[in-house]
Design a protein around this motif. Structure first.
Motif, PDB file in Angstrom:
ATOM      1  N   VAL A 105      17.107  -1.415  15.550  1.00 18.64           N
ATOM      2  CA  VAL A 105      18.388  -1.304  14.507  1.00 18.64           C
ATOM      3  C   VAL A 105      19.621  -2.162  15.008  1.00 18.64           C
ATOM      4  N   PRO A 106      21.252  -2.185  14.681  1.00 20.02           N
ATOM      5  CA  PRO A 106      21.532  -3.153  15.166  1.00 20.02           C
ATOM      6  C   PRO A 106      22.416  -3.144  16.231  1.00 20.02           C
ATOM      7  N   ALA A 107      22.349  -3.748  16.820  1.00 25.12           N
ATOM      8  CA  ALA A 107      22.393  -4.228  18.571  1.00 25.12           C
ATOM      9  C   ALA A 107      24.247  -4.416  18.862  1.00 25.12           C
ATOM     10  N   ALA A 108      25.342  -4.435  19.029  1.00 24.45           N
ATOM     11  CA  ALA A 108      26.441  -4.027  19.046  1.00 24.45           C
ATOM     12  C   ALA A 108      26.308  -4.813  21.107  1.00 24.45           C
ATOM     13  N   SER A 109      26.186  -4.677  21.242  1.00 22.90           N
ATOM     14  CA  SER A 109      26.219  -4.890  22.557  1.00 22.90           C
ATOM     15  C   SER A 109      24.787  -5.491  23.794  1.00 22.90           C
ATOM     16  N   LEU A 110      24.931  -6.279  25.060  1.00 19.99           N
ATOM     17  CA  LEU A 110      23.919  -6.611  25.076  1.00 19.99           C
ATOM     18  C   LEU A 110      22.728  -6.026  25.282  1.00 19.99           C
ATOM     19  N   TRP A 111      22.369  -4.232  26.335  1.00 21.64           N
ATOM     20  CA  TRP A 111      22.059  -2.934  26.552  1.00 21.64           C
ATOM     21  C   TRP A 111      21.636  -3.021  25.654  1.00 21.64           C
ATOM     22  N   VAL A 112      22.080  -2.648  23.917  1.00 23.02           N
ATOM     23  CA  VAL A 112      21.500  -1.774  23.250  1.00 23.02           C
ATOM     24  C   VAL A 112      20.353  -3.187  22.817  1.00 23.02           C
ATOM     25  N   THR A 113      20.661  -4.372  23.306  1.00 18.79           N
ATOM     26  CA  THR A 113      19.127  -5.496  22.445  1.00 18.79           C
ATOM     27  C   THR A 113      18.464  -4.918  23.298  1.00 18.79           C
ATOM     28  N   VAL A 114      18.355  -5.040  24.770  1.00 23.08           N
ATOM     29  CA  VAL A 114      17.347  -4.249  26.080  1.00 23.08           C
ATOM     30  C   VAL A 114      16.684  -3.109  25.083  1.00 23.08           C
ATOM     31  N   HIS A 238      21.380  -8.080  17.342  1.00 20.75           N
ATOM     32  CA  HIS A 238      23.085  -8.187  17.927  1.00 20.75           C
ATOM     33  C   HIS A 238      23.607  -8.577  16.701  1.00 20.75           C
ATOM     34  N   MET A 239      22.998 -10.165  15.952  1.00 17.80           N
ATOM     35  CA  MET A 239      23.710 -10.208  14.527  1.00 17.80           C
ATOM     36  C   MET A 239      24.102  -9.527  14.019  1.00 17.80           C
ATOM     37  N   ARG A 240      22.871  -9.208  13.502  1.00 22.05           N
ATOM     38  CA  ARG A 240      22.477  -8.013  12.403  1.00 22.05           C
ATOM     39  C   ARG A 240      23.966  -7.046  12.654  1.00 22.05           C
ATOM     40  N   ALA A 241      24.406  -6.680  13.920  1.00 17.05           N
ATOM     41  CA  ALA A 241      25.998  -5.966  14.071  1.00 17.05           C
ATOM     42  C   ALA A 241      26.947  -6.913  13.046  1.00 17.05           C
ATOM     43  N   ARG A 242      26.584  -7.788  12.945  1.00 16.80           N
ATOM     44  CA  ARG A 242      28.458  -8.371  12.271  1.00 16.80           C
ATOM     45  C   ARG A 242      27.743  -9.150  11.167  1.00 16.80           C
ATOM     46  N   ARG A 243      26.171  -9.667  10.491  1.00 20.16           N
ATOM     47  CA  ARG A 243      25.972 -10.436   9.734  1.00 20.16           C
ATOM     48  C   ARG A 243      24.738 -10.274   9.113  1.00 20.16           C
TER      49      ARG A 243
END
Length: 330
Positions: A105-114, A238-243
């Protein structure tokens, strides 16, 4: 988009847990005929669950594809032919690689990308056990290249639908896809390229570093995981949270999910070495992914010098929030 019925989701999770249990007992247990049957049952259950999950996630017909996976899996077990088992292993590894990317799923923060990279690794690890349980009799390099190629094609085709075609890429997205393709070729064929075009001193230095890493660290990081798969998945989510273009970057996340899916097939590597090599590659890939995110934010953020020019364009192309992990993507 559609949301699965709670009972169907619970049944799917129960099937995944049962498959993981059967695989662990069958592969790590006392062995014998009982162990083989448990391993086969776990492989069939995993293939069924992953076919169902991928179909549901991509807006397909999970009942049809899940039922087809059951029938084909039972047929392979019943016939017990090496060729069919090898084919089932390829299909399982490809399903695993694509699902591991699609389930993020989209990750708006670095911790979510982890967290999202760990989710992909967890899905891939179960698929790796199922792939091994099929006991494929294959040429290792041919098997790996086949899985990578099929997984990349399936991932790109799926992302093509998610990204609304190539026209949604933009110039930056096109450059990213081309760069990702070049990196895939380099990381897959780096050993052959070094043997053909590398100088003797360079090859010796790299061999020494590999030997040092094996001796002191227990393993050497997989280049395709460290330089392509994890950075692509980190930056892409991370990009998917914006684009929406972030999906095109995530497509190269098969650079981590596919190698993990077939990592246990290599008889020359222990589970410990595979786990360490994957872990080191994951850590290096996260650092590279974080660097890419920082560069991307500098280029596109309205507060950045370069980003002020492109802010209206980026804001106008913002997609609506993606469906949740258990929802269909379209």
């Amino acid at each position: 988009m559609s949301r699965p019925h709670p009972a169907a989701l619970a049944a799917w999770l129960l099937l995944v847990v049962a498959a993981a249990t059967a695989l662990l007992v069958g592969l790590l247990g006392p062995g014998g005929q009982t162990g083989e049957r448990l391993a086969d049952a776990g492989a069939v259950a995993t293939g069924t669950a992953y076919a169902w999950g991928l179909a549901a996630r991509t807006g397909g017909r999970p009942v049809i594809f899940g039922g087809l996976a059951v029938v084909l899996g039972l047929a392979v077990v019943g016939v017990d032919d090496n060729t069919l088992r090898s084919g089932a292993a390829v299909v399982t590894a490809v399903l695993t690689a694509v699902l591991a990317v699609m389930v993020t799923v989209p990750a708006a923060s670095l911790w979510v990308t982890v967290r999202e990279t760990l989710v992909a690794l967890l899905v891939s690890a179960l698929g790796a056990m199922a792939t091994l349980a099929w006991s494929p009799a294959v040429d290792l390099h041919r098997f790996e290249y086949t899985v990578l190629a099929l997984a990349l094609v399936a991932s790109v085709v799926t992302v093509y639908r998610l990204g609304a075609g190539l026209h949604g890429l933009g110039s930056r997205g096109m450059v990213t896809v081309v760069a990702g393709s070049i990196m895939l070729v380099l990381t897959v064929g780096y050993a052959e390229l070094l043997q053909r075009y590398g100088t003797h001193s360079l090859v010796e230095a790299l061999d020494d570093s590999v030997r040092w890493s094996h001796h002191h660290l227990g393993a050497f990081p997989r280049p395709i995981i460290a330089l392509l798969g994890v950075p692509a998945l980190t930056w892409g989510t991370h990009m998917r949270a914006r684009r929406r273009q972030g999906w095109w970057i995530c497509a190269f996340g098969i650079g981590v999910s596919a190698p993990v899916a077939y990592c246990l097939v290599d008889p020359g590597r222990s589970v410990r070495e595979v786990a360490l090599a994957t872990g080191y590659g994951w850590l290096i890939g996260l650092l590279l992914g974080f660097a890419l995110i920082r560069i991307d934010l500098w280029l596109t953020s309205p507060s950045g010098r370069r980003g002020r020019r492109h802010a209206p364009e980026e804001e106008s192309s913002q997609p609506r929030p993606e469906p949740g992990r258990t929802h269909a993507l379209w």
